[in-house]
Write a protein that holds these residues in place. Structure first.
Motif, PDB file in Angstrom:
ATOM      1  N   GLU A 154      -0.013  13.086 120.902  1.00  0.00           N
ATOM      2  CA  GLU A 154      -0.101  12.839 119.461  1.00  0.00           C
ATOM      3  C   GLU A 154       1.167  13.306 118.747  1.00  0.00           C
ATOM      4  O   GLU A 154       1.665  12.626 117.836  1.00  0.00           O
ATOM      5  CB  GLU A 154      -1.318  13.574 118.889  1.00  0.00           C
ATOM      6  CG  GLU A 154      -1.602  13.275 117.429  1.00  0.00           C
ATOM      7  CD  GLU A 154      -2.050  11.856 117.198  1.00  0.00           C
ATOM      8  OE1 GLU A 154      -1.951  11.376 116.058  1.00  0.00           O
ATOM      9  OE2 GLU A 154      -2.505  11.213 118.171  1.00  0.00           O
ATOM     10  N   ALA A 155       1.685  14.457 119.181  1.00  0.00           N
ATOM     11  CA  ALA A 155       2.928  14.947 118.581  1.00  0.00           C
ATOM     12  C   ALA A 155       4.081  13.982 118.866  1.00  0.00           C
ATOM     13  O   ALA A 155       4.925  13.722 117.996  1.00  0.00           O
ATOM     14  CB  ALA A 155       3.253  16.336 119.122  1.00  0.00           C
ATOM     15  N   GLY A 156       4.124  13.430 120.083  1.00  0.00           N
ATOM     16  CA  GLY A 156       5.164  12.451 120.411  1.00  0.00           C
ATOM     17  C   GLY A 156       5.041  11.197 119.547  1.00  0.00           C
ATOM     18  O   GLY A 156       6.037  10.660 119.057  1.00  0.00           O
ATOM     19  N   LYS A 157       3.787  10.733 119.358  1.00  0.00           N
ATOM     20  CA  LYS A 157       3.578   9.560 118.500  1.00  0.00           C
ATOM     21  C   LYS A 157       4.004   9.853 117.066  1.00  0.00           C
ATOM     22  O   LYS A 157       4.672   9.023 116.426  1.00  0.00           O
ATOM     23  CB  LYS A 157       2.110   9.152 118.536  1.00  0.00           C
ATOM     24  CG  LYS A 157       1.657   8.566 119.866  1.00  0.00           C
ATOM     25  CD  LYS A 157       0.194   8.154 119.818  1.00  0.00           C
ATOM     26  CE  LYS A 157      -0.266   7.559 121.131  1.00  0.00           C
ATOM     27  NZ  LYS A 157      -1.703   7.176 121.099  1.00  0.00           N
ATOM     28  N   LEU A 158       3.615  11.022 116.565  1.00  0.00           N
ATOM     29  CA  LEU A 158       3.999  11.378 115.195  1.00  0.00           C
ATOM     30  C   LEU A 158       5.514  11.502 115.061  1.00  0.00           C
ATOM     31  O   LEU A 158       6.089  11.096 114.039  1.00  0.00           O
ATOM     32  CB  LEU A 158       3.320  12.689 114.799  1.00  0.00           C
ATOM     33  CG  LEU A 158       1.788  12.637 114.657  1.00  0.00           C
ATOM     34  CD1 LEU A 158       1.237  14.023 114.341  1.00  0.00           C
ATOM     35  CD2 LEU A 158       1.373  11.649 113.572  1.00  0.00           C
TER      36      LEU A 158
ATOM     37  N   GLU B 194       6.868   8.018 115.014  1.00  0.00           N
ATOM     38  CA  GLU B 194       6.590   7.402 113.721  1.00  0.00           C
ATOM     39  C   GLU B 194       7.495   7.970 112.631  1.00  0.00           C
ATOM     40  O   GLU B 194       7.975   7.235 111.766  1.00  0.00           O
ATOM     41  CB  GLU B 194       5.118   7.613 113.357  1.00  0.00           C
ATOM     42  CG  GLU B 194       4.161   6.843 114.242  1.00  0.00           C
ATOM     43  CD  GLU B 194       2.707   7.121 113.884  1.00  0.00           C
ATOM     44  OE1 GLU B 194       2.486   7.957 112.972  1.00  0.00           O
ATOM     45  OE2 GLU B 194       1.813   6.515 114.499  1.00  0.00           O
ATOM     46  N   SER B 195       7.713   9.294 112.658  1.00  0.00           N
ATOM     47  CA  SER B 195       8.587   9.897 111.651  1.00  0.00           C
ATOM     48  C   SER B 195      10.021   9.407 111.803  1.00  0.00           C
ATOM     49  O   SER B 195      10.707   9.130 110.808  1.00  0.00           O
ATOM     50  CB  SER B 195       8.535  11.421 111.763  1.00  0.00           C
ATOM     51  OG  SER B 195       9.036  11.849 113.023  1.00  0.00           O
ATOM     52  N   GLU B 196      10.496   9.279 113.071  1.00  0.00           N
ATOM     53  CA  GLU B 196      11.843   8.761 113.278  1.00  0.00           C
ATOM     54  C   GLU B 196      11.951   7.311 112.806  1.00  0.00           C
ATOM     55  O   GLU B 196      12.943   6.918 112.177  1.00  0.00           O
ATOM     56  CB  GLU B 196      12.217   8.872 114.754  1.00  0.00           C
ATOM     57  CG  GLU B 196      12.408  10.313 115.227  1.00  0.00           C
ATOM     58  CD  GLU B 196      12.739  10.388 116.703  1.00  0.00           C
ATOM     59  OE1 GLU B 196      12.681   9.323 117.368  1.00  0.00           O
ATOM     60  OE2 GLU B 196      13.049  11.499 117.188  1.00  0.00           O
ATOM     61  N   ALA B 197      10.910   6.507 113.115  1.00  0.00           N
ATOM     62  CA  ALA B 197      10.918   5.122 112.649  1.00  0.00           C
ATOM     63  C   ALA B 197      10.896   5.051 111.129  1.00  0.00           C
ATOM     64  O   ALA B 197      11.589   4.234 110.518  1.00  0.00           O
ATOM     65  CB  ALA B 197       9.722   4.369 113.244  1.00  0.00           C
ATOM     66  N   ALA B 198      10.085   5.932 110.509  1.00  0.00           N
ATOM     67  CA  ALA B 198      10.035   5.965 109.046  1.00  0.00           C
ATOM     68  C   ALA B 198      11.379   6.381 108.463  1.00  0.00           C
ATOM     69  O   ALA B 198      11.824   5.828 107.444  1.00  0.00           O
ATOM     70  CB  ALA B 198       8.931   6.922 108.587  1.00  0.00           C
TER      71      ALA B 198
END
Length: 204
Positions: free
Chosen positions: A95-99, A102-106
């Motif tokens: 989940e931390a990797g996904k977040l 997502e934060s890098e993509a954002a």
């Protein structure tokens, strides 16, 4: 002297006539002897060699029961707890990797949107500046054309007014010159001659 076997293996000696050898007076003709500790072997019971087999049997039974308890109940529960914690940690890491992704993509999307907005703002500013410059040039040209038209009209009006004024001045000059010449010579001069003289004077 009669002997009887009493309770707990204590030898009881009955003597009715004579006192006891230890100087203790008999009680109802019966003397109780204190049992000796040597009869029981003495020492610490777990170290008694006669009880080693039973101790080993009970030790094996207790160890087997403890092993069954640990292997069937305690260890599976501990293994389940460790597995659940491992799965939970793995899920949290995933989940931390996904977040993080997502934060890098954002962040990348934000940077791209910011660059696009800056480009659009620059384009809008350039377009607005060009539009205002064109409008200013058109307004200036329109104002210059309007001023030129007004100036031409004013010059035309001035020319008309000058022409009218000159005509009035010529008439006044002709009348004045005719009156002056008539006063000087005592008779009215020829009008054509006076007008010709005035025209020559105005031209010069």
């Amino acid at each position: 002297m009669p002997e009887t076997q009493g309770p707990a293996g204590i030898l009881v000696i009955a003597q009715a006539d004579a006192p006891v050898a230890h100087g203790t007076p008999p009680r109802d003709g019966v003397e109780f002897e204190v049992p000796s500790t040597e009869a029981h072997g003495g020492g610490f019971p777990p170290f008694d060699v006669h009880t080693f087999p039973s101790q080993i049997i009970w030790l094996a039974i207790a160890f087997g029961a403890l092993y069954l308890l640990m292997s069937r109940i305690a260890l599976p529960r501990i293994a389940n707890i460790l597995e659940e914690r491992h799965d939970r940690v793995a899920d949290d890491l995933e989940e931390a990797g996904k977040l993080k992704a997502e934060s890098e993509a954002a962040a990348q999307a934000y940077e791209h949107a910011l660059a696009t907005a800056r480009g659009k703002a620059h384009g809008i500013a350039t377009e607005t500046r060009d539009k205002l410059s064109a409008e200013s040039d058109a307004s200036r040209k329109s104002l210059e054309a309007e001023l030129a038209a007004k100036l031409a009209a004013a010059e035309e009006q001035i020319a008309t007014t000058k022409t009218a004024a000159m005509a009035n001045v010529r008439g006044i000059a002709v009348d004045a010159a005719g009156a002056i010449v008539g006063e000087l010579i005592g008779s009215a001069p020829v009008p054509q001659a006076v007008e010709a003289a005035v025209d020559d004077a105005i031209k010069s």
